[in-house]
Design an enzyme around this catalytic site. Sequence first.
Site, mmCIF file in Angstrom:
data_model
loop_
_atom_site.group_PDB
_atom_site.id
_atom_site.type_symbol
_atom_site.label_atom_id
_atom_site.label_comp_id
_atom_site.label_asym_id
_atom_site.label_seq_id
_atom_site.Cartn_x
_atom_site.Cartn_y
_atom_site.Cartn_z
ATOM 1 N N TRP A 1 0.257 -8.474 6.472
ATOM 2 C CA TRP A 1 -1.110 -8.063 6.114
ATOM 3 C C TRP A 1 -1.794 -9.069 5.201
ATOM 4 O O TRP A 1 -1.174 -9.584 4.262
ATOM 5 C CB TRP A 1 -1.042 -6.718 5.395
ATOM 6 N N MET A 2 -3.103 -9.282 5.410
ATOM 7 C CA MET A 2 -3.927 -10.124 4.541
ATOM 8 C C MET A 2 -5.220 -9.391 4.200
ATOM 9 O O MET A 2 -5.825 -8.772 5.062
ATOM 10 C CB MET A 2 -4.261 -11.414 5.298
ATOM 11 N N ASN A 3 -5.633 -9.455 2.895
ATOM 12 C CA ASN A 3 -7.033 -9.151 2.601
ATOM 13 C C ASN A 3 -7.650 -10.301 1.821
ATOM 14 O O ASN A 3 -7.497 -11.453 2.281
ATOM 15 C CB ASN A 3 -7.260 -7.740 2.030
ATOM 16 N N ASP A 4 -8.356 -10.061 0.759
ATOM 17 C CA ASP A 4 -9.242 -11.058 0.127
ATOM 18 C C ASP A 4 -8.734 -12.501 0.033
ATOM 19 O O ASP A 4 -7.568 -12.725 -0.318
ATOM 20 C CB ASP A 4 -9.515 -10.671 -1.331
ATOM 21 N N GLN B 1 -4.637 -12.220 -0.561
ATOM 22 C CA GLN B 1 -3.950 -10.960 -0.806
ATOM 23 C C GLN B 1 -3.015 -10.721 0.367
ATOM 24 O O GLN B 1 -3.446 -10.742 1.528
ATOM 25 C CB GLN B 1 -4.972 -9.831 -0.942
ATOM 26 N N SER C 1 -6.476 -9.767 -6.648
ATOM 27 C CA SER C 1 -7.305 -10.968 -6.417
ATOM 28 C C SER C 1 -7.591 -11.775 -7.664
ATOM 29 O O SER C 1 -7.630 -11.245 -8.783
ATOM 30 C CB SER C 1 -8.614 -10.558 -5.750
ATOM 31 N N ASP D 1 -10.198 -8.927 -10.455
ATOM 32 C CA ASP D 1 -10.705 -10.012 -9.615
ATOM 33 C C ASP D 1 -11.411 -11.115 -10.409
ATOM 34 O O ASP D 1 -12.581 -11.433 -10.148
ATOM 35 C CB ASP D 1 -11.654 -9.461 -8.518
ATOM 36 N N TRP E 1 -12.811 -2.637 4.511
ATOM 37 C CA TRP E 1 -11.891 -1.519 4.240
ATOM 38 C C TRP E 1 -12.213 -0.310 5.103
ATOM 39 O O TRP E 1 -11.331 0.479 5.405
ATOM 40 C CB TRP E 1 -11.943 -1.131 2.762
HETATM 41 C C1 FRU Z 1 -11.010 -6.054 -2.663
HETATM 42 C C2 FRU Z 1 -9.828 -5.548 -3.471
HETATM 43 C C3 FRU Z 1 -9.828 -6.189 -4.828
HETATM 44 C C4 FRU Z 1 -8.389 -6.152 -5.231
HETATM 45 C C5 FRU Z 1 -7.683 -6.355 -3.925
HETATM 46 C C6 FRU Z 1 -6.392 -5.616 -3.781
HETATM 47 O O1 FRU Z 1 -10.829 -6.038 -1.306
HETATM 48 O O2 FRU Z 1 -9.866 -4.142 -3.552
HETATM 49 O O3 FRU Z 1 -10.713 -5.587 -5.757
HETATM 50 O O4 FRU Z 1 -8.083 -7.133 -6.166
HETATM 51 O O5 FRU Z 1 -8.567 -5.937 -2.905
HETATM 52 O O6 FRU Z 1 -5.684 -6.030 -2.658
#
Ligand code: FRU
Length: 495
Positions: A36-39, A55, A99, A168, A306
Site C-alpha cells: 500500500w502507498m498513500n501520500d 506513506q 507524512s 505532516d 480516501w
Molecule cells: C493524508 C494523511 C496524513 C497522514 C497520513 C497517514 O492522506 O492522513 O495526514 O500523515 O495520511 O498515512
Amino acid sequence: MISQTLREARKYEEASEKMISKEERPAFHLSVRTGWMNDPNGFSFYQGKYHLFYQYHPYKSYWGPMHWGHAVSTDLLHWEYLPAALAPDEFYDRDGCFSGSAVTLPDGRHLLMYTGVVRERQPNGGHIEVQTQCLAVGDGIDYVKYEQNPVLDEKDLPEGCSRYDFRDPKMWQEEDGSYRCVVGSRPGDGSGQILLFASRDGFGWHYKKVLAANHNRFGKMWECPDFFELDGKWVLLTSPQDMLPSGFEYHNGNGTLCLIGRYDRETEEFTEEADQAIDYGIDFYAPQTILTPDGRRVMIGWMQNWDTCNHRRGNDEAWFGQMSLPRELHIKNGRLFQTPIRELDELRCGRVAYENVTVTGTVRLEGIQGRRIDMELKIRPAEGCDIYRKFAVRFAQGELCYTSFSFRPGESVLKVDRKFSGSRRAIIHQRRSKVNHDDGALKLRIILDRFSVEAFVNDGEQVMTAILYTDQAAEGISFVADGTMNMDVVKYDLM
Ligand code: FRU
C-alpha cells in the site's frame, strides 16, 4: 543500527517486488514497490537525484502501520526503488511514521521530518493517536532517528490545539540558512489550521504563529500543508478532510485546497487573496512540491482519494497506490496553473495528427488509440453551424467499457465519467468542473498511463485526475458530438 522492524520490511519488499511484472504497473507514474502507498513524503533533490518517499505499508495492499517507502529518479518519470527508509520502531512512533518532508543540511546530510504516531488507550476502551514531529538523518539510503525525538509535541502547541491532530510537517530553508516548517493542526473550533515553526539548525524547533486558519470554511482538519513562493505570490496547499461541496469548486469528503496570497517575510504574515481546488477530478490528494535545481516548482500528489479507495483491482492485489504525474506550477491571472513536467516530452513517439476533423455523431480516427499516450485536443464549433450541444472523448474503450470526458459549452461544464470503466463498486465515478472556453473552443491535453487519466484543461488552467482499472486490452478512443463540431488532434505514444 537498522532496527529489526525495518530490516524485515526491507527483506519483505525485496522479495515481493519480484512477483509484480512491469506490465502490471503504470509505466511512468511511481507506484508502490509492494503493498500500500498513500501520500508523497520527503520530496527533495539530494546528491544529484530526486528522492521521493511515501506513506507505505509493505505487507498488504491496505493502509496499516506506516513506514516510509523510498524511490529515486533523475527525470521524475523513471523511478528506481531504494530500501524502505523508516519503520515504526521507536516508542514515539511505534504506531506509524506519518507524512513529512526533507531538506539537505549544510554538512551534506539528508534531514527528514515526519509525524510520529502513538495510539493512546481511552477510558472507554477506544484508542486515539497522539501525534508529534520527529527527525531522522541520513545519507540518501539509511536514516538514523534523532536521539532527542520528538522535536515538537503538545507542549509546543498554542492553547486549545489538539494533540491528536498535529501532523505532516513540510520544511524549507530560508535565505539566512534557518529553517521553517508548516504543520497541520486542529484548533478549538474543531476545524483546521496551519502552524508555522522555526529552527536555527533544523534540530531545535519552536512555535512561531498560526499561518492560516480554516474557521470551518473549507472542510475540517487540514492535512499535508505546503507553502512556497511562486511567480510573485505565495501559495499554501493543503488537503482538507470532511469537505462540504461548493458549486463545482469543492466536493464532499477529502479534497484539495490552494490558497493564493501575499506573505510578509518580516512579520511572517500570510494574507489570503484567492482560493481554489488543486485538482478537479476524482483521485488526487496530499500533494507535495519541490524546487528543482533549474528553478521549477514541481508538485506531485497521491493519485487516489480516501473516499474512493474501494475502487480496486482486486481484494488484495500486489500493489495499491500511485503518484500523479509531476506537474510544473505557475500563477497566471491569480490562479494556479499546472502542466506535466517537460521531461515527459522526451517519452513521446509515434506522432499521429489530424487537423480540422468535423465530428457529428461518433468518429474514430486511424492511429488514435492506446493506454500510454499524450493526446492534445483543440475543439471548437464547426463554421457555419449552430454551436454543438455536447462533445465527448471516450478512451480505454473496449466492447463494453470506456471512460470519458464530456463538455457542454452551454453549461461550461467538463465532466469526467468512469461509470463504464469496468468498476463494480458503488462509489463516486463522475465529477464535473466549470471550465473557461471561448464560445465552445477548448483545449484538452489527456495523459493516459495504464491505470490513470490526467486531463490538463486550457494549458493547465485546471486538471482532472482519475484512476481507472479497465482491462489493458481496451485501448480504443472515439469522439462523439451532439451537434457538429470541429477539432485538431495530436497524439503521441509514451514509451
Ligand atoms: C493524508 C494523511 C496524513 C497522514 C497520513 C497517514 O492522506 O492522513 O495526514 O500523515 O495520511 O498515512
